[in-house]
Design an enzyme around this catalytic site. Structure first.
Site, short mmCIF file in Angstrom:
data_model
loop_
_atom_site.label_atom_id
_atom_site.label_comp_id
_atom_site.label_asym_id
_atom_site.label_seq_id
_atom_site.Cartn_x
_atom_site.Cartn_y
_atom_site.Cartn_z
N ASP A 139 -0.17 -3.49 11.86
CA ASP A 139 0.27 -3.85 10.50
C ASP A 139 0.64 -5.34 10.49
OD1 ASP A 139 1.95 -2.26 7.93
OD2 ASP A 139 2.26 -4.38 8.36
N ASP A 161 4.25 -6.33 9.39
CA ASP A 161 5.26 -5.94 10.39
C ASP A 161 5.18 -6.85 11.61
OD1 ASP A 161 6.31 -3.92 8.87
OD2 ASP A 161 5.12 -2.34 9.80
N ARG A 208 0.85 -1.20 0.00
CA ARG A 208 0.00 0.00 0.00
C ARG A 208 0.87 1.23 0.00
NH1 ARG A 208 -4.80 0.43 4.19
NH2 ARG A 208 -3.14 0.64 5.72
N THR A 222 -1.50 7.50 -0.49
CA THR A 222 -2.74 7.41 -1.28
C THR A 222 -3.59 6.18 -0.90
OG1 THR A 222 -1.70 6.03 -2.97
CG2 THR A 222 -1.52 8.43 -3.25
C1 PRP Z 1 -1.40 -4.96 4.16
C2 PRP Z 1 -2.24 -6.22 4.15
C3 PRP Z 1 -3.03 -6.08 2.88
C4 PRP Z 1 -3.25 -4.59 2.81
C5 PRP Z 1 -4.67 -4.30 3.21
O1 PRP Z 1 -0.33 -5.08 3.30
O2 PRP Z 1 -1.49 -7.39 4.21
O3 PRP Z 1 -2.36 -6.56 1.73
O4 PRP Z 1 -2.33 -3.98 3.72
O5 PRP Z 1 -4.98 -2.95 3.06
P1 PRP Z 1 -5.99 -2.43 1.96
O6 PRP Z 1 -7.21 -3.26 2.07
O7 PRP Z 1 -6.21 -1.00 2.38
O8 PRP Z 1 -5.33 -2.52 0.61
P2 PRP Z 1 0.83 -4.00 3.17
O9 PRP Z 1 0.54 -3.05 2.08
O10 PRP Z 1 1.11 -3.38 4.52
O11 PRP Z 1 2.05 -4.85 2.67
P3 PRP Z 1 2.89 -6.01 3.42
O12 PRP Z 1 1.99 -7.23 3.51
O13 PRP Z 1 4.02 -6.21 2.50
O14 PRP Z 1 3.30 -5.50 4.77
N1 URA Z 2 -2.96 -3.40 6.60
C1 URA Z 2 -2.59 -3.87 7.80
O1 URA Z 2 -1.64 -4.65 7.90
N2 URA Z 2 -3.28 -3.49 8.88
C2 URA Z 2 -4.32 -2.64 8.81
O2 URA Z 2 -4.93 -2.34 9.86
C3 URA Z 2 -4.70 -2.15 7.55
C4 URA Z 2 -4.00 -2.56 6.45
#
Ligand code: PRP
Ligand code: URA
Length: 209
Positions: free
Chosen positions: A200, A203, A104, A108
């Site tokens: 997150d 993380d 993400r 944005t």
């Molecule tokens: C997190 C999660 C989803 C996304 C959800 O990923 O694992 O993929 O956010 O959010 P959304 O519904 O608003 O798109 P992130 O972008 O943090 O990536 P990561 O899994 O690499 O940490």
């Molecule tokens: N992605 C995450 O990992 N946590 C949230 O709460 C939203 C998006």
């Protein structure tokens, strides 16, 4: 809300509460996600089509129930989707795997793609897309649109936590894709995080913050 299953099994809910706790360690978080993924996988595959085949037990021949059709595809949205994927592969080791790399943009909240690899014959298989979090639904939508471009027609989406805003957006853009989740939380905050949520997911799984 239609086309939506909330898996409220007591074991799922208990484990999820431990995962939400800020004091839960990275190792415990990963282990719990893997354990929950077994239970969620059980629900998302509950109505798979069956056939029979003739086998011979040590006692006699029988028509034994087996799964019908081609092997499933599990599509993991990286990174955090891998936490669900691993447990699901424990349960369905013959499944094929697709990886969709998305992150993400924190300003944005749009999903940015950095990787895509999937089996060729997606159109012939049930594709179960996995990601622990459905927040704005931008990531799930981008992943599913890409899988549809590559031929997938029979798709389900499995997550651990969803925001009501994400469920509404997802159902608007992907009305043909059923959602399975362990919980629907209260809301999204101004930064697009699920509240109360668990933080997150990536993380917390990998200790990157
Ligand atoms: C997190 C999660 C989803 C996304 C959800 O990923 O694992 O993929 O956010 O959010 P959304 O519904 O608003 O798109 P992130 O972008 O943090 O990536 P990561 O899994 O690499 O940490
Ligand atoms: N992605 C995450 O990992 N946590 C949230 O709460 C939203 C998006």
């Amino acid at each position: 809300m239609s086309n939506l299953t909330v898996v409220n099994h007591p074991l799922v809910q208990h484990k999820l509460s431990i995962m939400r706790d800020v004091d839960t360690s990275t190792g415990s978080f990963r282990r719990l996600l893997r354990e929950i993924s077994l239970l969620l996988c059980y629900e998302v595959t509950r109505d798979l089509k069956m056939t029979t085949k003739t086998i011979e037990t040590p006692m006699q021949k029988m028509e034994a129930p087996t799964l019908a059709g081609k092997k499933l595809v599990f599509a993991s949205i990286l990174r955090a989707g891998n936490g669900l994927l691993e447990g699901m592969l424990d349960l369905v080791p013959s499944a094929r795997v697709a990886h969709v790399g998305l992150y993400r943009n924190h300003e944005t909240l749009e999903a940015v793609e950095y990787y895509f690899k999937a089996p060729e014959d997606l159109g012939d298989r049930l594709v179960i897309v996995v990601d622990p979090m459905l927040a704005t639904a931008n990531s799930a939508t981008a992943a599913i649109e890409k899988l549809k471009e590559r031929g997938a027609t029979n798709i389900r989406f499995l997550c651990l936590l969803a925001a009501p805003e994400g469920v509404a957006a997802f159902q608007k853009s992907q009305p043909d894709v059923p959602i399975f989740t362990a919980a629907i939380d209260e809301r999204l905050n101004e930064k697009g995080y699920i509240m109360p949520g668990l933080g997150d997911a990536g993380d917390r799984m990998y200790g990157t913050k």
